[in-house]
Design a protein around this motif. Sequence first.
Motif, mmCIF file in Angstrom:
data_model
loop_
_atom_site.group_PDB
_atom_site.id
_atom_site.type_symbol
_atom_site.label_atom_id
_atom_site.label_comp_id
_atom_site.label_asym_id
_atom_site.label_seq_id
_atom_site.Cartn_x
_atom_site.Cartn_y
_atom_site.Cartn_z
ATOM 1 N N MET A 1 20.834 21.880 48.560
ATOM 2 C CA MET A 1 22.016 21.388 47.873
ATOM 3 C C MET A 1 22.839 22.590 47.407
ATOM 4 S SD MET A 1 22.104 18.725 44.734
ATOM 5 C CE MET A 1 22.944 17.272 45.262
ATOM 6 N N ILE A 2 24.119 22.430 47.364
ATOM 7 C CA ILE A 2 25.013 23.537 47.023
ATOM 8 C C ILE A 2 24.763 24.084 45.615
ATOM 9 C CG2 ILE A 2 26.897 22.048 46.216
ATOM 10 C CD1 ILE A 2 27.348 25.305 48.174
ATOM 11 N N LEU A 3 24.442 23.209 44.666
ATOM 12 C CA LEU A 3 24.187 23.682 43.303
ATOM 13 C C LEU A 3 22.956 24.582 43.242
ATOM 14 C CD1 LEU A 3 25.035 20.549 41.147
ATOM 15 C CD2 LEU A 3 26.403 22.600 41.506
ATOM 16 N N ASP A 4 21.943 24.255 44.015
ATOM 17 C CA ASP A 4 20.749 25.094 44.064
ATOM 18 C C ASP A 4 21.082 26.487 44.594
ATOM 19 O OD1 ASP A 4 19.119 23.024 43.120
ATOM 20 O OD2 ASP A 4 18.774 22.262 45.141
ATOM 21 N N THR A 5 21.945 26.543 45.574
ATOM 22 C CA THR A 5 22.381 27.822 46.141
ATOM 23 C C THR A 5 23.156 28.629 45.100
ATOM 24 O OG1 THR A 5 22.543 26.783 48.309
ATOM 25 C CG2 THR A 5 23.677 28.896 48.016
ATOM 26 N N ILE A 6 24.036 27.955 44.375
ATOM 27 C CA ILE A 6 24.829 28.627 43.333
ATOM 28 C C ILE A 6 23.919 29.147 42.229
ATOM 29 C CG2 ILE A 6 26.562 28.265 41.520
ATOM 30 C CD1 ILE A 6 27.916 26.270 43.487
ATOM 31 N N VAL A 7 22.972 28.332 41.795
ATOM 32 C CA VAL A 7 22.047 28.735 40.734
ATOM 33 C C VAL A 7 21.217 29.935 41.167
ATOM 34 C CG1 VAL A 7 20.001 28.015 39.439
ATOM 35 C CG2 VAL A 7 21.962 26.483 39.618
ATOM 36 N N ALA A 9 21.941 32.208 43.423
ATOM 37 C CA ALA A 9 22.803 33.387 43.503
ATOM 38 C C ALA A 9 23.139 33.916 42.113
ATOM 39 C CB ALA A 9 24.078 33.054 44.272
ATOM 40 N N THR A 10 23.365 33.015 41.183
ATOM 41 C CA THR A 10 23.685 33.422 39.814
ATOM 42 C C THR A 10 22.492 34.110 39.166
ATOM 43 O OG1 THR A 10 25.268 31.628 39.596
ATOM 44 C CG2 THR A 10 24.460 32.614 37.556
ATOM 45 N N ARG A 11 21.313 33.555 39.357
ATOM 46 C CA ARG A 11 20.112 34.184 38.801
ATOM 47 C C ARG A 11 19.939 35.599 39.345
ATOM 48 N NH1 ARG A 11 16.625 28.961 39.132
ATOM 49 N NH2 ARG A 11 16.819 28.253 36.990
ATOM 50 N N GLU A 12 20.152 35.763 40.631
ATOM 51 C CA GLU A 12 20.020 37.075 41.253
ATOM 52 C C GLU A 12 21.067 38.044 40.705
ATOM 53 O OE1 GLU A 12 20.406 38.980 45.685
ATOM 54 O OE2 GLU A 12 19.666 36.925 45.508
ATOM 55 N N ARG A 13 22.304 37.572 40.585
ATOM 56 C CA ARG A 13 23.390 38.412 40.064
ATOM 57 C C ARG A 13 23.102 38.849 38.629
ATOM 58 N NH1 ARG A 13 27.202 34.910 39.885
ATOM 59 N NH2 ARG A 13 27.500 34.858 37.666
ATOM 60 N N VAL A 14 22.620 37.925 37.804
ATOM 61 C CA VAL A 14 22.318 38.244 36.405
ATOM 62 C C VAL A 14 21.163 39.231 36.313
ATOM 63 C CG1 VAL A 14 21.447 37.272 34.235
ATOM 64 C CG2 VAL A 14 23.291 36.125 35.472
ATOM 65 N N ALA A 15 20.152 39.073 37.157
ATOM 66 C CA ALA A 15 19.024 40.003 37.161
ATOM 67 C C ALA A 15 19.485 41.416 37.492
ATOM 68 C CB ALA A 15 17.967 39.540 38.150
ATOM 69 N N VAL A 16 20.366 41.537 38.473
ATOM 70 C CA VAL A 16 20.902 42.853 38.837
ATOM 71 C C VAL A 16 21.721 43.434 37.687
ATOM 72 C CG1 VAL A 16 22.524 44.050 40.359
ATOM 73 C CG2 VAL A 16 20.864 42.438 41.314
ATOM 74 N N LEU A 17 22.552 42.602 37.072
ATOM 75 C CA LEU A 17 23.377 43.072 35.952
ATOM 76 C C LEU A 17 22.529 43.529 34.773
ATOM 77 C CD1 LEU A 17 26.283 40.464 36.009
ATOM 78 C CD2 LEU A 17 26.394 42.873 36.654
ATOM 79 N N LYS A 18 21.431 42.827 34.520
ATOM 80 C CA LYS A 18 20.541 43.220 33.422
ATOM 81 C C LYS A 18 19.909 44.581 33.689
ATOM 82 C CE LYS A 18 19.273 38.731 31.530
ATOM 83 N NZ LYS A 18 18.164 37.773 31.335
ATOM 84 N N LYS A 19 19.663 44.900 34.948
ATOM 85 C CA LYS A 19 19.111 46.205 35.283
ATOM 86 C C LYS A 19 20.159 47.305 35.120
ATOM 87 C CE LYS A 19 15.663 44.505 38.509
ATOM 88 N NZ LYS A 19 15.257 44.412 39.910
ATOM 89 N N VAL A 20 21.402 46.977 35.480
ATOM 90 C CA VAL A 20 22.485 47.955 35.394
ATOM 91 C C VAL A 20 22.863 48.214 33.941
ATOM 92 C CG1 VAL A 20 24.921 48.355 35.941
ATOM 93 C CG2 VAL A 20 23.398 47.380 37.661
ATOM 94 N N LYS A 21 22.970 47.131 33.165
ATOM 95 C CA LYS A 21 23.352 47.238 31.760
ATOM 96 C C LYS A 21 22.443 46.309 30.962
ATOM 97 C CE LYS A 21 27.407 47.515 28.880
ATOM 98 N NZ LYS A 21 28.860 47.423 28.857
ATOM 99 N N PRO A 22 21.478 46.874 30.262
ATOM 100 C CA PRO A 22 20.520 46.049 29.531
ATOM 101 C C PRO A 22 21.199 45.091 28.547
ATOM 102 C CG PRO A 22 19.863 48.357 29.505
ATOM 103 C CD PRO A 22 21.241 48.292 30.083
ATOM 104 N N ILE A 23 20.580 43.949 28.347
ATOM 105 C CA ILE A 23 21.143 42.916 27.489
ATOM 106 C C ILE A 23 21.371 43.432 26.067
ATOM 107 C CG2 ILE A 23 18.975 41.847 26.782
ATOM 108 C CD1 ILE A 23 22.121 39.927 27.774
ATOM 109 N N GLU A 24 20.539 44.327 25.602
ATOM 110 C CA GLU A 24 20.700 44.870 24.249
ATOM 111 C C GLU A 24 21.990 45.684 24.145
ATOM 112 O OE1 GLU A 24 20.223 45.211 20.347
ATOM 113 O OE2 GLU A 24 19.043 43.926 21.661
ATOM 114 N N ALA A 25 22.357 46.393 25.210
ATOM 115 C CA ALA A 25 23.609 47.148 25.207
ATOM 116 C C ALA A 25 24.804 46.196 25.170
ATOM 117 C CB ALA A 25 23.691 48.045 26.438
ATOM 118 N N VAL A 26 24.709 45.094 25.908
ATOM 119 C CA VAL A 26 25.774 44.088 25.894
ATOM 120 C C VAL A 26 25.887 43.477 24.506
ATOM 121 C CG1 VAL A 26 26.517 41.873 26.855
ATOM 122 C CG2 VAL A 26 25.487 43.594 28.343
ATOM 123 N N ARG A 27 24.739 43.185 23.899
ATOM 124 C CA ARG A 27 24.719 42.598 22.551
ATOM 125 C C ARG A 27 25.379 43.534 21.542
ATOM 126 N NH1 ARG A 27 21.501 42.964 18.108
ATOM 127 N NH2 ARG A 27 21.270 41.079 16.860
#
Length: 65
Positions: A1-7, A9-27
Motif C-alpha cells: 500500500m502506498i502509505l506503507d511505502t511513505i512510512v 521512506a520517512t522512517r529511513e529519512r528520519v534515521a539518517v537525519l538523526k545520525k547527521v544531526k542528533p535529536i538533542e542538538a535539534v532540541r
Amino acid sequence: MILDTIVAATRERVAVLKKVKPIEAVRQAALVRAEEERTASGGTFTFPFERALMEGSMNFMRLRA
C-alpha cells in the motif's frame, strides 16, 4: 500500500537525519529559538499562524468529494 511505502521512506529519512544531526542538538536549537522569540515579543509567544486564523484574513478552499 502506498502509505506503507511513505512510512518506510520517512522512517529511513528520519534515521539518517538523526545520525547527521542528533535529536538533542535539534532540541537545543529549538529551545534557543523559542527563547529568542519570547524575548523579542515581550515575554510571550506570538503564535502567528493561530493569530492569522483568528483575524479571518485567511481563505480556505473546501474540496468536495
